[in-house]
Every structure is written in C-alpha cells, then in structure tokens.
Design a protein around this motif. Sequence first.
Motif, PDB file in Angstrom:
ATOM      1  N   PRO A  80     -11.124   8.434  -4.967  1.00 30.54           N
ATOM      2  CA  PRO A  80     -10.076   9.289  -5.538  1.00 30.54           C
ATOM      3  C   PRO A  80      -8.840   8.461  -5.898  1.00 30.54           C
ATOM      4  CG  PRO A  80     -10.804  10.060  -3.364  1.00 30.54           C
ATOM      5  CD  PRO A  80     -11.281   8.666  -3.539  1.00 30.54           C
ATOM      6  N   ARG A  81      -8.341   8.596  -7.115  1.00 30.77           N
ATOM      7  CA  ARG A  81      -7.085   7.940  -7.502  1.00 30.77           C
ATOM      8  C   ARG A  81      -6.518   8.625  -8.741  1.00 30.77           C
ATOM      9  NH1 ARG A  81      -9.280   1.966  -8.921  1.00 30.77           N
ATOM     10  NH2 ARG A  81      -7.175   1.515  -9.544  1.00 30.77           N
ATOM     11  N   GLU A  82      -5.223   8.544  -8.883  1.00 30.51           N
ATOM     12  CA  GLU A  82      -4.570   9.188 -10.035  1.00 30.51           C
ATOM     13  C   GLU A  82      -5.032   8.473 -11.306  1.00 30.51           C
ATOM     14  OE1 GLU A  82      -2.277  10.400 -13.048  1.00 30.51           O
ATOM     15  OE2 GLU A  82      -1.902   8.365 -12.372  1.00 30.51           O
ATOM     16  N   GLN A  83      -5.527   9.232 -12.260  1.00 29.24           N
ATOM     17  CA  GLN A  83      -6.107   8.582 -13.424  1.00 29.24           C
ATOM     18  C   GLN A  83      -5.891   9.381 -14.714  1.00 29.24           C
ATOM     19  OE1 GLN A  83      -9.641   5.959 -12.439  1.00 29.24           O
ATOM     20  NE2 GLN A  83     -10.561   7.415 -13.831  1.00 29.24           N
ATOM     21  N   ASN A  84      -4.694   9.965 -14.837  1.00 27.63           N
ATOM     22  CA  ASN A  84      -4.330  10.634 -16.084  1.00 27.63           C
ATOM     23  C   ASN A  84      -5.299  11.751 -16.468  1.00 27.63           C
ATOM     24  OD1 ASN A  84      -2.337  10.725 -17.971  1.00 27.63           O
ATOM     25  ND2 ASN A  84      -3.271   9.259 -19.367  1.00 27.63           N
ATOM     26  N   ARG A 111      -6.260   9.151 -23.532  1.00 22.09           N
ATOM     27  CA  ARG A 111      -5.861   9.470 -22.157  1.00 22.09           C
ATOM     28  C   ARG A 111      -6.334   8.363 -21.210  1.00 22.09           C
ATOM     29  NH1 ARG A 111      -7.397  14.843 -23.279  1.00 22.09           N
ATOM     30  NH2 ARG A 111      -5.557  16.163 -23.453  1.00 22.09           N
ATOM     31  N   TYR A 160       2.045   5.293  -9.795  1.00 22.28           N
ATOM     32  CA  TYR A 160       2.387   4.650 -11.048  1.00 22.28           C
ATOM     33  C   TYR A 160       3.740   5.196 -11.506  1.00 22.28           C
ATOM     34  CZ  TYR A 160      -2.532   3.466 -11.216  1.00 22.28           C
ATOM     35  OH  TYR A 160      -3.776   2.998 -10.945  1.00 22.28           O
ATOM     36  N   SER A 216      -9.516  -2.665 -14.185  1.00 27.68           N
ATOM     37  CA  SER A 216      -9.803  -1.400 -14.872  1.00 27.68           C
ATOM     38  C   SER A 216     -10.668  -0.519 -13.967  1.00 27.68           C
ATOM     39  CB  SER A 216     -10.503  -1.689 -16.194  1.00 27.68           C
ATOM     40  OG  SER A 216     -11.719  -1.013 -16.275  1.00 27.68           O
ATOM     41  N   PRO A 217     -10.393   0.800 -13.916  1.00 23.63           N
ATOM     42  CA  PRO A 217     -11.157   1.688 -13.024  1.00 23.63           C
ATOM     43  C   PRO A 217     -12.661   1.628 -13.283  1.00 23.63           C
ATOM     44  CG  PRO A 217      -9.351   2.885 -14.068  1.00 23.63           C
ATOM     45  CD  PRO A 217      -9.366   1.533 -14.675  1.00 23.63           C
ATOM     46  N   LEU A 263       0.898   2.446  -3.279  1.00 26.04           N
ATOM     47  CA  LEU A 263      -0.435   2.488  -3.876  1.00 26.04           C
ATOM     48  C   LEU A 263      -0.637   3.766  -4.670  1.00 26.04           C
ATOM     49  CD1 LEU A 263      -2.899   0.592  -3.601  1.00 26.04           C
ATOM     50  CD2 LEU A 263      -3.784   2.233  -1.995  1.00 26.04           C
ATOM     51  N   PHE A 264      -1.230   3.607  -5.816  1.00 19.24           N
ATOM     52  CA  PHE A 264      -1.538   4.720  -6.719  1.00 19.24           C
ATOM     53  C   PHE A 264      -0.284   5.431  -7.251  1.00 19.24           C
ATOM     54  CE2 PHE A 264      -5.636   3.806  -5.704  1.00 19.24           C
ATOM     55  CZ  PHE A 264      -6.006   4.105  -4.395  1.00 19.24           C
ATOM     56  N   SER A 271       0.819  -1.204   0.000  1.00 17.63           N
ATOM     57  CA  SER A 271       0.000   0.000   0.000  1.00 17.63           C
ATOM     58  C   SER A 271       0.855   1.256   0.000  1.00 17.63           C
ATOM     59  CB  SER A 271      -0.950  -0.002   1.192  1.00 17.63           C
ATOM     60  OG  SER A 271      -0.205   0.128   2.368  1.00 17.63           O
ATOM     61  N   ASN A 324      -9.434  12.002 -25.481  1.00 16.99           N
ATOM     62  CA  ASN A 324      -9.845  11.517 -24.159  1.00 16.99           C
ATOM     63  C   ASN A 324      -9.727  10.000 -24.071  1.00 16.99           C
ATOM     64  OD1 ASN A 324     -10.430  14.017 -23.242  1.00 16.99           O
ATOM     65  ND2 ASN A 324     -12.601  13.928 -23.748  1.00 16.99           N
ATOM     66  N   THR A 371      -8.517  11.999 -15.875  1.00 16.84           N
ATOM     67  CA  THR A 371      -9.866  11.565 -16.275  1.00 16.84           C
ATOM     68  C   THR A 371     -10.678  11.130 -15.050  1.00 16.84           C
ATOM     69  OG1 THR A 371      -9.198   9.286 -16.622  1.00 16.84           O
ATOM     70  CG2 THR A 371      -9.064  10.739 -18.533  1.00 16.84           C
ATOM     71  N   ALA A 429      -4.533   5.533 -18.555  1.00 14.96           N
ATOM     72  CA  ALA A 429      -4.825   5.788 -17.139  1.00 14.96           C
ATOM     73  C   ALA A 429      -4.620   4.558 -16.268  1.00 14.96           C
ATOM     74  CB  ALA A 429      -6.260   6.291 -16.979  1.00 14.96           C
ATOM     75  N   THR A 430      -4.401   3.401 -16.865  1.00 16.16           N
ATOM     76  CA  THR A 430      -4.211   2.192 -16.058  1.00 16.16           C
ATOM     77  C   THR A 430      -2.864   1.552 -16.401  1.00 16.16           C
ATOM     78  OG1 THR A 430      -5.206   0.777 -17.729  1.00 16.16           O
ATOM     79  CG2 THR A 430      -6.688   1.691 -16.056  1.00 16.16           C
ATOM     80  N   PRO A 455     -12.951  13.942 -19.165  1.00 22.19           N
ATOM     81  CA  PRO A 455     -11.771  14.650 -18.671  1.00 22.19           C
ATOM     82  C   PRO A 455     -12.131  15.372 -17.366  1.00 22.19           C
ATOM     83  CG  PRO A 455     -12.403  15.427 -20.862  1.00 22.19           C
ATOM     84  CD  PRO A 455     -13.474  14.516 -20.402  1.00 22.19           C
ATOM     85  N   GLY A 496      -5.389   0.062   1.761  1.00 20.84           N
ATOM     86  CA  GLY A 496      -5.018   1.126   0.828  1.00 20.84           C
ATOM     87  C   GLY A 496      -6.037   1.373  -0.261  1.00 20.84           C
ATOM     88  N   LEU A 497      -6.961   0.457  -0.460  1.00 16.81           N
ATOM     89  CA  LEU A 497      -7.973   0.630  -1.503  1.00 16.81           C
ATOM     90  C   LEU A 497      -9.221   1.229  -0.849  1.00 16.81           C
ATOM     91  CD1 LEU A 497      -8.467   0.105  -4.496  1.00 16.81           C
ATOM     92  CD2 LEU A 497      -9.209  -2.182  -3.935  1.00 16.81           C
TER      93      LEU A 497
END
Lengths: 473, 468
Positions: B67-71, A381, A14, B401-402, A11-12, A8, A378, B73, A385-386, B140, B49-50
């Motif tokens: 909330p999470r980093e997602q480029n 993008r 990347y 996948s988110p 975590l997040f 963890s 988009n 989006t 994102a993953t 976005p 953590g999730l």
Amino acid sequence: MKNRIHYSASLFLYFVLFCGLSPLSYSKIFLDYETDPLPLIKINFVLPAKEAFKVDTDNLGLKILEECFESGTLKFDKQKYQDLLASYGASLEISTGQSYQEVNLTFPLSGGKIPEGLIQLTKDSLEQPRITEETFERARKLLKANFISTLERDSSLLISAMNRYMGAKLFNFPFYETTTFDRVSISNVQDLHKNYYNNSNIWMGVIAPKELKEEIRKLSQRLFSNSGDIEEGMLETELKSGFMLPQTGKINPTFILIDKKDLAQIDYGFIRVSHQKKENQHELTDKIINYLLTRAGIDSIYGRKIRAEKGLAYQVSGIYTEYLDFPVISLFSNPQRSKQKEAVEVLSDLVKSTFDKADLINTLPDPFFNGKMLSYKNSERQDGATPDGRLHRRKDVATNDMSFDFYKSNIDSWNVSKTQATKRLTNFTKSSSMVMGVIGDANELEPLIKKSFPKYQLVKISYKDVLENTWLK
Amino acid sequence: MRQFWTLLAFSWIVACSSSSVSTAERTNSSEKAPLATVLKEETLEPYPGLKIDHVQFSNGLNAYIIPREQNGTVGVVVGYEVGSRFEKVGRTGLAHLFEHMMFRGTESFPEPFQTLSEWSGHEFNAFTSDDQTVYHEMVPLKNFEDALKFESERMRKLLITPQGFNTERGAVVSERKMNYEDSPGGRLHFELYQTAFDKHPYKTTPIGWQDDIERASFEDALSFYHRNYAPNRASIAIIGDIKTDETKNLLLKYFGSFEEVPFKGLDTPKETLYRKNRKKTIHLKTQAVFLGDAAFAPTYNDKEAFAELFMCVLFADSTSGYLQHTLVEKGIARSVSASCSPSVDPGLSTITIVGVPKVSAATLEKKYEEAKKGFLAWAKNDRFENIKKYFEISQLESMRSPMDFATSIVSNAVTAKDPLYSFKLVEEVKKLKFEDIEKQFKTREKIGHTRILIIPAEKNDPMKKDKK
C-alpha cells in the motif's frame, strides 16, 4: 540508520512546495522539491543552451561538452574523478535535449548533510569540466563512431534520413553530420560552456527529504556562486531557451526509399509536420490525436490495424508529438519482407484515411474513442504518481515542452470530442508537409510505392549514401 | 466491429470443440466459493518504512501487497514460473508466443484491449525470459477489481482461438526479425547462447526458431497454457492506493477457486561447465566489429552469484567499469556492457564490446585480452569499496518507479524464490572482500568460454537453422 528512521517519518508523504513567485532579477535559480521513500537524493539542473542549436558545430559542440564533463575536471582526470564520485556513492550524468542541457546528480542520503567534498567536486565539474585538447579529440572520435554506429539499426537509419531531409528542406535546421566532426573546434566547446554554465537562468529539480531544504539551498548557492535570487516552487513560464525556429517552408509529398538488400523485414514510416507552431489551445487535442494513432502502442488505431488485425509487424510506434516546436503526426513500423506488398497497401490506406479523407477519428466507435481518452488520462495520472514523474512534468514546463496552463489543469476536466479531434486533424492536414520513408530492396519496393503513392516525389538513395550523408548535398 | 465480435465468439466455440480445453474448467469461474485459504501472512521490510505484506494462499499463490499513495492508481504485476527453460527441442519460442496470446481475451473480457481500455483505460504489457513470464498493468483505483478479475481469468480461463494464434505468430516472427536477424547486437546475443549450450533449453533464448514458431500448433499452445499457468506457479504484486485486508479478500474471491496444477519441477539436461573454449565468426553488414565473450554463470542458489555480478560491474559497467577506461577511453571500443545476473540453472555471464569503426577484429580481441591482465590490479583497494557504494545507489534507483519495484518483487519470487533478492544482493555485495572478486575472476577464466565475433562484410551471413 538514524537517518533512515528519521526518513521513514516522511515516508510516502509527497509534497510540493509552492511559494509565491517574486519578480525575476538578473539571476534565476528555480528550486522545486519532491520526497521519495528511497534513501536517495536526486538533483536535476536544466540549463537552456539558447542559440547553440542554430549552428551545426555548436549543436555537435554541446555533445562534445557532455563528454568533456564526463571526462572529469581540470583538476582530476576521468579515473580520479569517477573514483571520487564513487567514494560518495554518487553519479553525475549530463544529457542534451532539444534546446537545453541537463545535469543529474544522484547520491545516497547520509548523516542529514550533503558531504562538503561532493559539493566541491560538483562545483569543480560544473565550473571547470575537462575541456582539453586530449579530451576534445577523444570525444570527437568517440562521438563520430557512435554517430555511425547508431545507423546500424535500420529503424534509426530511416528516422535519421527522414529527419535530415525535413531539417534541410523545411527548417534549414543544422543537424550535424560526418563533415561537422572535421569543422568543430575546441573553442566551440569552451564558448558553449562559458555562455551557458552560469547562473543566469537555471531550473533545479530536487528529490530529497524536506528536512534537507536548507542544505539544498546552500548547495545551489555554492554551485552557482554570486547567484542573486533563488526562487522556490513551480516555474510558471519556460526558461529563456531562445531557441526559435523561423516559419517553416513547405515541401511536396515526398517518399524516401533507402535501397538496402538482404533484409528480413522492411522499416517504413511517415512524419507529417505542421507549418504552424504549437499553440496552447491545441495542446491536449494534439496529444490525444497522437495517443490515439500510435502512442497507445498495440492498442492504438495504427497498432490495431498493423499488428492486432493483420499480424504484419511487431513494432508500431510514433516518435514525436512535436518536432522543434511544430506539431507532428508520425508512424513507424517494420513489416516482414514477405508481407511488404500488403504492408505498403495498409500504409497507403492509413495515410488516406488519416489525412486525405481525415475521417479516421470521426468513424471510430464512441466506446473506443472514450476508452482511449480515459487511458490517456490514466497514463498522465501514473506519470504524476512518482516524485520523478512529477518533477519531470515540471521540468517540461521549464523547457517549454508543456504549457503551464496544461500542467495546472485538472486531469478530470480534460475532454476532447471526436468532432474536435477531426476538425483539428483536418486543419493540420491543410497546413502541413508529409515525408514518408522505407528501407528495403529498391527493386521490390519501387513499383509498389509508385502504385500506392503516385503523387509522391520518390527520392531513391543507396544505403552507402545515407551512411555517408552525401545524398543531401 | 460488431461483426468481428460475432466472428470471435464463433471461433472460440470452434476452438473449444477442436481442442482439449475442459468445459468444466472453463465454468469453474471465479464466482465459485473460494477453496483456498490463507496459509501464511507476514510483513517484509527491506528498508525501514518500506513495507510489503506477503500472503501465501493454500493453492500455492503468493501475493505481495504494497500500500502506498499513488495518485489514485494501482499497479498489478503477475509473474509465472514459465519461460523458455520449459521448452523442448522443436517447440522453441512457445513461452514467448504464449505471452502474446495472453492479450487476446478471457471469458469476461473477450477483447481486453477493447473492453478494459474502453471501460477504464487499462494499460498493460509483459515480458518473457528464460525462467519467467511477467505481466503488468496499471489501472485507476476504481477499476482495481476489474484488473484482478482479468488476471484471474488469464490464469485459468483464457480465450484463445486459432485465428488469434496465427495473427500473434506473425507479430512474433516480425519481432524476431527486427531484434535478432537484422540487428547485430541481437544476433550476437542469440549466437552466444546457441554456441555455448549443447543441450540445455537456454540454448535457444526465448525468441525461439522461426520454423518452430511457424510449426507450433494451436493444440501445442493450449497444452502449454494448461500445464504452466496455475496459482502454484505464480506470484502477484499489487502496489498503490489499496488496503491489505481488502486486497487479500479480493485475491481470495478471484483466485481462491483455482486449484494447484501438479508440477514436479523440470529435469533439464546439465551442461559441462568446464570444457574447451568455443569461438564463432559471423559476417554481417555492419559498420563495426561486435565481440561477445560469455562464460557459464552461477545460479540464484550459488553464493558466488554476488561476486560474479559485482565483478562484472567492476569489469565492464557501461559507465565506470574497467573496460570503459581501457578500451573506450583509448578509442578502441565504442561501448562495453555486461550482463551477469544469475538464473535458475547455470546461464551465461556475457561481456559485449562494440568496436570503433575501422578497428579490426584482431585488434579488438588483442586489446581485450591485454586489458584483462590489468583488471585485478585496477580494481583493488579504495576503488573496490567505492564502486560498492555506487552499486548500491544504482540498484535502489532502478527500483524507484512503483512498477519496477513491484516487478522486481514478483520476478525474484518466481525465479530466485526470494522476493527480496534484489535487496539481499545489495547487502551481500556490501560484505564482499576483494579476495572474493579475485577468486571469481580466476574461476571464470577456467570455465568454458564462448566467443562470438561479428565482422563487417558486404553480404549478410543469414542465421543457420542448426538446432542440435
């Protein structure tokens, strides 16, 4: 649990490791990393199958090799092999792309180490897949049954028939067919494994916590023993696929009509293939054109026309942006049989405005065109994102499905004007071949096609002939 | 294009005057001061953590903020507690048809595909099942507020016109023909439900009957919408580059003015689970025999649901299940698969087997029956424990996948009334003992089974319009 807590911490977060690339030596393994919030490790190997796709028996042989991998190893039969994989909570899957074969190994993170038994099992699987007379025969029988059954769906049947026609007439490309199953031999499969499953040219994409980097490095050395160089970071040029088609021929506009009665709907479509290989300078424009026409789904130009405005069909799609390295524009849809007259007329109008007049994009309202540009950006993008999406893009570079220039370009800088897209579409039309197709009752469809597409050569085939692949003989 | 817009505006006025749409409701816009308040806030953490921030509003809306980093989006998923289970005989297919209508426009976004795509390149889609209808979009970050506004207006202020309704009806009929009438696999699925159920609405599956779809009136659609699309019937998940507090405020701004619509629950008829087996044979133009075997399945509330699902994985997983080894490996079947997820009312657990061409229906059935006898012996001991591990990673992988993750949260919240049901499933499967599988397998054999056989023929056997 300790590992989960440890995990963890990253975590997040990347990250991608970009290390300087040194000159390549005789053996090349390219490692590329990502992390993921889920406690899983995923390793993706890509091995270019080079020349194998030029011969139909090798083409089929790769599919049989795939089955042999999944049948276990020389040491363990399928049941024992799957039991062992499951004991590590792991899965190992093989698939074959247009010019490469790939292996996906997924397993849970546990104890900060990759279990020795799993490494050995993967090594056995890659080095000694179960290519025996028994597994070969079983795979041949199963794949033949699958091959026939795929054609149960009319859309698959139509696409298959059009592909085969283009493969034969444009590229001399050896799609395997029913007779190939009788000609392929176990030695084809053994040779393919010997030639391609070695350390000469491999890309590895890894999703794992960064703490496991050294473990992954050791794993790659174990799996591909005697490997010389292991390069970490992005591969800038594609692997040596070696799959190069000759310059295409040219065919007159052709309309394939597959005669199948009693259908509730008709499937129709077209594939238009460029005579010139894809070029990096047109990569974005080609992608945008395909996105505008079909890939944006029901909000694409064709989607709006066929589904949103006319309510003719549920499905509106395009299947490729390139066909064996040649740019392609395509459309597939499935109008109701009761609306087939209107459907053929709509199809005719779309073909005229897309290619004959080539004004389809130029006459679009600016807000629509600009909105689709945004939408495309988009979606790219989101793909990035993953961890999976980012690695997938990098694999595309390794396999020449995306240029490195395109990969590294900033999405915000992407811009294609209507004029540029129209010019590209005009040039594309001048140097391309068109194949159209429909599946339905020939008595009803033939007069409609002759009326709406008078300049097209009509190739009428019975349903039975398509299934048995006897029509191109 | 401008002409089309004018026409659309005109037809909306026609729609308002000819339907039961309340003008007051339409003007009850999202800009009004929020009536709803926050009832409850908590942080859920299915894995260390999730984190998922859950906010429950007083109008019944449940929100899950991730909330999470997602480029740059954001994914927005809205699930409604409405599906084909809410339909009546003669009105089938309405939930699914209405899903199509939800893309035709709202007050501020009269043509969402046009306006939202043009402004910000929105991408959206949806699906309808027996128990739920789920809408999702990825946008976005800078257009995130538009997405919430759009979803709020879809909830209570949809623009629907008779013209749009008729166009979507055409698309649905085409979808039905493609996926059910001309597809042996789809036909098998439809016939299993038609044959297994006598009176429960699960009988017809979400696609419905073509006659019903064609006969459904515009007023039917409006009435369906106003009854079922409300904050107390919805859950929303938001995942991406967002902050919980800001998102909570935006949710209040856009959904806070909606009042709950009273819903007493459904009084669906009960099926007789223990009854005689049923069998139906259909002749289609196919190359191979299709065999479907179904039994009534546990619900989300039944503790047997975990054993049932895992038993299906052991028995008929398409990669490593028992039938894969006994039928596919032996050259009898081309593929096997299972679908055994629980539902709100007792639904169906189905096993589907597609034969190798030229293997007869009699042979396929015989081999299937023989295979069943060896299942429990095969599944015992280490194999049982090992496949549990495999099950865990396949479940986690399916949420990588988110959008899949957010959809799983919303879907479970709406149907199982537990947003973390997928994680609970993993944990409950870990606790299972082999005796649980043994018991479930034997129980399943006693419950009324339904078998459909599709046999290759020269002529198609069209779908009968039996709607009893």
